[in-house]
Every structure is written in structure tokens, then in C-alpha cells.
Design a protein around this motif. Structure first.
Motif, PDB file in Angstrom:
ATOM      1  N   PHE A  75       0.856  -1.185   0.000  1.00  0.00           N
ATOM      2  CA  PHE A  75       0.000   0.000   0.000  1.00  0.00           C
ATOM      3  C   PHE A  75       0.894   1.237   0.000  1.00  0.00           C
ATOM      4  O   PHE A  75       1.835   1.337   0.779  1.00  0.00           O
ATOM      5  N   ALA A  76       0.602   2.171  -0.906  1.00  0.00           N
ATOM      6  CA  ALA A  76       1.409   3.385  -1.018  1.00  0.00           C
ATOM      7  C   ALA A  76       0.687   4.551  -0.361  1.00  0.00           C
ATOM      8  O   ALA A  76      -0.454   4.852  -0.706  1.00  0.00           O
ATOM      9  N   GLY A  77       1.351   5.185   0.603  1.00  0.00           N
ATOM     10  CA  GLY A  77       0.745   6.318   1.307  1.00  0.00           C
ATOM     11  C   GLY A  77       1.828   7.154   1.954  1.00  0.00           C
ATOM     12  O   GLY A  77       2.986   7.130   1.524  1.00  0.00           O
ATOM     13  N   TYR A  78       1.472   7.880   3.004  1.00  0.00           N
ATOM     14  CA  TYR A  78       2.463   8.677   3.730  1.00  0.00           C
ATOM     15  C   TYR A  78       2.059   8.793   5.193  1.00  0.00           C
ATOM     16  O   TYR A  78       0.874   8.722   5.522  1.00  0.00           O
ATOM     17  N   THR A  79       3.030   8.928   6.063  1.00  0.00           N
ATOM     18  CA  THR A  79       2.732   8.817   7.498  1.00  0.00           C
ATOM     19  C   THR A  79       1.971  10.030   8.045  1.00  0.00           C
ATOM     20  O   THR A  79       1.349   9.930   9.087  1.00  0.00           O
ATOM     21  N   HIS A  80       2.023  11.181   7.358  1.00  0.00           N
ATOM     22  CA  HIS A  80       1.274  12.346   7.834  1.00  0.00           C
ATOM     23  C   HIS A  80      -0.195  12.295   7.433  1.00  0.00           C
ATOM     24  O   HIS A  80      -0.941  13.214   7.717  1.00  0.00           O
ATOM     25  N   CYS A  81      -0.578  11.243   6.734  1.00  0.00           N
ATOM     26  CA  CYS A  81      -1.938  11.085   6.212  1.00  0.00           C
ATOM     27  C   CYS A  81      -2.841  10.630   7.360  1.00  0.00           C
ATOM     28  O   CYS A  81      -2.606   9.591   7.951  1.00  0.00           O
ATOM     29  N   PRO A  82      -3.866  11.438   7.718  1.00  0.00           N
ATOM     30  CA  PRO A  82      -4.622  11.115   8.928  1.00  0.00           C
ATOM     31  C   PRO A  82      -5.829  10.214   8.706  1.00  0.00           C
ATOM     32  O   PRO A  82      -6.356   9.637   9.646  1.00  0.00           O
ATOM     33  N   ASP A 117       6.228   9.834   0.242  1.00  0.00           N
ATOM     34  CA  ASP A 117       6.627  11.130   0.800  1.00  0.00           C
ATOM     35  C   ASP A 117       8.024  11.025   1.411  1.00  0.00           C
ATOM     36  O   ASP A 117       8.203  11.204   2.621  1.00  0.00           O
ATOM     37  N   PRO A 118       9.038  10.698   0.575  1.00  0.00           N
ATOM     38  CA  PRO A 118      10.391  10.499   1.131  1.00  0.00           C
ATOM     39  C   PRO A 118      10.953  11.761   1.785  1.00  0.00           C
ATOM     40  O   PRO A 118      11.846  11.676   2.634  1.00  0.00           O
ATOM     41  N   ALA A 123      13.384   6.870   7.960  1.00  0.00           N
ATOM     42  CA  ALA A 123      13.332   5.447   8.304  1.00  0.00           C
ATOM     43  C   ALA A 123      12.636   5.259   9.660  1.00  0.00           C
ATOM     44  O   ALA A 123      11.801   4.368   9.827  1.00  0.00           O
ATOM     45  N   GLU A 124      12.961   6.125  10.601  1.00  0.00           N
ATOM     46  CA  GLU A 124      12.400   6.004  11.947  1.00  0.00           C
ATOM     47  C   GLU A 124      10.885   6.218  11.930  1.00  0.00           C
ATOM     48  O   GLU A 124      10.132   5.471  12.569  1.00  0.00           O
TER      49      GLU A 124
END
Lengths: 218, 153
Positions: A75-82, A117-118, A123-124
């Protein structure tokens, strides 16, 4: 050895090489295509993916083919995505639980989160994000040029949408594809599950797929 | 005292006929430790005979709160800020995953499941409704609306 005696040997070598190529490029077994899937769509021909460098959440660099050997739900997403990403990751946690309940060997599949969203996803952050949903979940990103090549092959799209002008530069949201992608144990793009996701239907489909296609080696 | 009573009304889902807008099923999704944003969901019911416009949301527990809408276009999720949410007279707007959600940004203290978030909803009419939102994990199955998206099939 003269030319005459070498010919049959050569023919045999070509035949073996040819069938090896056929095996690698072969469409999925007809029995897989004939499956009545509830949620998933399988490609008629699994698509080989470009081998790019993926940045794993343990900080190491990996080739994408290092992820061969298991079925992968990506699944492609980003960690800031709420909203969409946590929902999908929770759904995938449910899929994972259902697969284990149905006796699927955890060594046969993995859940892989790909950050598009690199810029912000270190990594953390990736590790914290993936493990929050399930300690077994893995996460990767890639440098922008590799990410572009890799996602293009998967049909994944994403676009950075800046917040209003008054906001700091790192405040932006990302538009992104919501499908969960299925990669076979040769790490080829094999199929996809479109949103909205139904964990039970996805798990049922995977059980069927793994049953008729159990031992593909990467 | 007044805000405490209103907050209580919202979590116990008792409708106060005198309130123009009734709020129910208000909850905040616990976010992964890496995230700086929590999503919040609720249902707004307009008891009045005129359109109510939700325009501004405040919480002392976050640096900022915005309204966003997730729009799905050809399998791509697009998230856009909403500055004015109209709730039709006698109608209802449901916030849910994949649709409207509150963006609770940069919590001043970590927000964990079981905690409560106090929020004030500001309407264009001058109406202010303080509510209390319960923080939950998204896959918490304990009889709530948080898994509503699973039931669409």
C-alpha cells in the motif's frame, strides 16, 4: 567434437533456456485466472518490476528484488496522512489476522507500506508508523527518482499539494492511489484490490490465490 | 458548567430539542507515534429550520484544527480543506473515513486511546457548541461507528 554432434546439444540448451524464459514470463496458471475473486483483480500477465533501491525502515538500502520470496500486499501512502492511510493500514492488519486464522503460514506473505513522501518520511518514522498497526508490517520508501520509476510500474500515482501560502513549507498533503497491490513471490505486479477495502473479502481472495499458486519461488 | 452539560449531552447522544445542531458519535482516531495529525469524526444533525454553517473549530489540546474532505477520484484519494460546511435544515452531515474529517494538528501532548479531546464548534450563526470526543484506536471493535466503512459492501 564436430559441428554435427554439437547441434543436438545446442538445440537442447536452447530448449531448456527457452522454457526457463517461458516459466519466468509465463502468465499466471489458468487455474488462478479462473478463480472467482470477491475483491481482487488479477493481471492476465504478472508484470516484472524495475529493480530500484528501496530504503527500508531499518535504515538499510535494499533492491526491490530482495522482497521476492513471499506474496506482498503493498500500500502506497504517507505517514502524515490522517484518514485514508491509517484506515487502510488497519484494514491490512485485519487481513493479516484473518489469513493467520485461516492457517496461512506467516512466512508466505508480508504487508509492505511504501511511502510516497520520502521528503518527510524518515526510516524512523516509517518504522513507527508500520509497527503501530502490526509489529510484522514492513515499510520502505525510495529517493524521488527511484520512487517515480517504481510507482509508475505499479500504476500508483501521487502528487504533493501545498497548504496555503501562510503555512510552513513542510505542511502539505499528498494525493495518492488507494489500491492495495498484490505482488507475487517473484516480486512481480500480479493484481490489485481497489478501495474501499473489505478485509474479509481480501483475505478470502488471498487464501484462494495461495491455494492454487502455492510455491512460486522468487 | 454549561459546556460540561453540553459535552455530556453529546457523548450520551441525548437530543436536546433546544439545540439547533445536535452532535453525536464524536471520536478521534488514535494516531501512530510518528504522526503529527489526528483525524476526528462526528455526526452533525441540524434541528433548526435554517441551514447551519460550520466554519471554525478550536481545541486547546492542538495547535490547529481544520475540516478536510477526502475526495476519491479514479482510485486516487485527494484531501482538501473545507472552510464552510453547510448542514441543511433538518438534515445531517456525517464525518467518516474517506469523507469529511477533522484534522487535529500537532497535539500539545500525546493523544492516546481512552483520552478525551475537548473541541468547540463555531457556526456562522454565532452558535458555539463545545463537545468532548473520545480517542479510540481505529480497529477498536467495541460497538461504535468507527468501522462504518467496513459495512458498505
Amino acid at each position: 567434437m564436430n559441428a554435427k554432434s554439437i547441434f543436438p546439444v545446442l538445440l537442447l540448451v536452447l530448449l531448456i533456456a527457452g522454457s526457463a524464459v517461458y516459466w519466468v514470463e509465463a502468465p499466471m496458471a489458468p487455474s488462478v485466472q479462473a478463480l472467482q475473486l470477491k475483491a481482487g483483480t488479477l493481471l492476465s500477465q504478472p508484470r516484472t518490476l524495475p529493480d530500484v533501491i528501496l530504503k527500508a525502515s531499518d535504515g538499510s538500502d535494499k533492491f526491490s528484488h530482495d522482497y521476492a520470496g513471499k506474496w506482498t500486499l503493498l500500500f502506497a501512502g504517507y505517514t502524515h496522512c490522517p484518514d485514508v492511510c491509517p484506515t487502510t493500514m488497519s484494514d491490512l492488519n485485519r487481513v493479516s489476522q484473518l489469513l493467520l486464522q485461516q492457517g496461512i503460514d506467516p512466512q508466505k506473505f508480508r504487508i509492505l507500506f511504501l511511502s510516497i513522501d520520502p521528503e518527510r518520511d524518515t526510516a524512523e518514522k516509517l518504522r513507527d508508523f508500520a509497527r503501530y498497526f502490526n509489529p510484522a508490517f514492513e515499510a520502505v520508501t525510495a529517493k524521488p527518482s527511484d520512487l517515480e520509476v517504481f510507482t509508475k510500474a505499479l500504476g500508483v500515482v501521487y502528487l504533493k499539494i501545498p497548504a496555503d501560502k501562510a503555512s510552513p513549507a513542510d505542511k502539505y498533503v499528498m494525493d495518492h492511489s488507494t489500491a492495495v497491490l498484490l505482488l507475487d513471490p517473484a516480486f512481480r505486479f500480479a493484481g490489485l484490490f481497489s478501495a474501499p477495502h473489505d478485509p474479509q473479502a481480501i483475505a478470502d481472495d488471498l487464501v484462494k490465490i495461495l491455494a492454487v499458486y502455492p510455491d512460486v519461488k522468487g | 458548567m454549561r459546556s460540561w452539560l453540553l459535552g455530556l449531552c453529546c457523548i450520551s447522544t441525548v437530543a436536546f430539542a433546544e439545540l439547533p445542531v445536535e452532535v453525536r458519535d464524536a471520536w478521534v482516531r488514535e494516531a501512530p507515534p510518528s504522526a503529527s495529525v489526528n483525524a476526528g469524526y462526528l455526526v452533525l444533525h441540524n434541528n433548526s429550520d435554517q441551514v447551519q454553517h460550520l466554519q471554525h473549530i478550536q481545541s486547546k489540546q492542538f495547535r490547529a484544527v481544520e475540516m478536510h474532505e477526502t475526495i476519491m477520484e479514479a482510485d486516487v484519494a485527494k484531501m482538501r480543506e473545507v472552510h464552510d460546511l453547510a448542514i441543511p435544515a433538518g438534515g445531517e452531515v456525517e464525518f467518516q473515513s474517506g469523507g469529511y474529517h477533522l484534522m487535529l494538528m500537532e497535539p500539545l501532548n500525546a493523544i492516546k486511546a481512552g483520552a478525551q479531546v475537548s473541541v468547540i464548534l463555531h457556526f456562522a450563526s454565532g452558535l458555539e457548541i463545545p463537545i468532548v470526543m473520545l480517542v479510540k484506536k481505529a480497529d477498536d471493535q467495541t460497538g461504535d461507528q468507527s468501522n462504518e466503512h467496513h459495512h458498505h459492501h
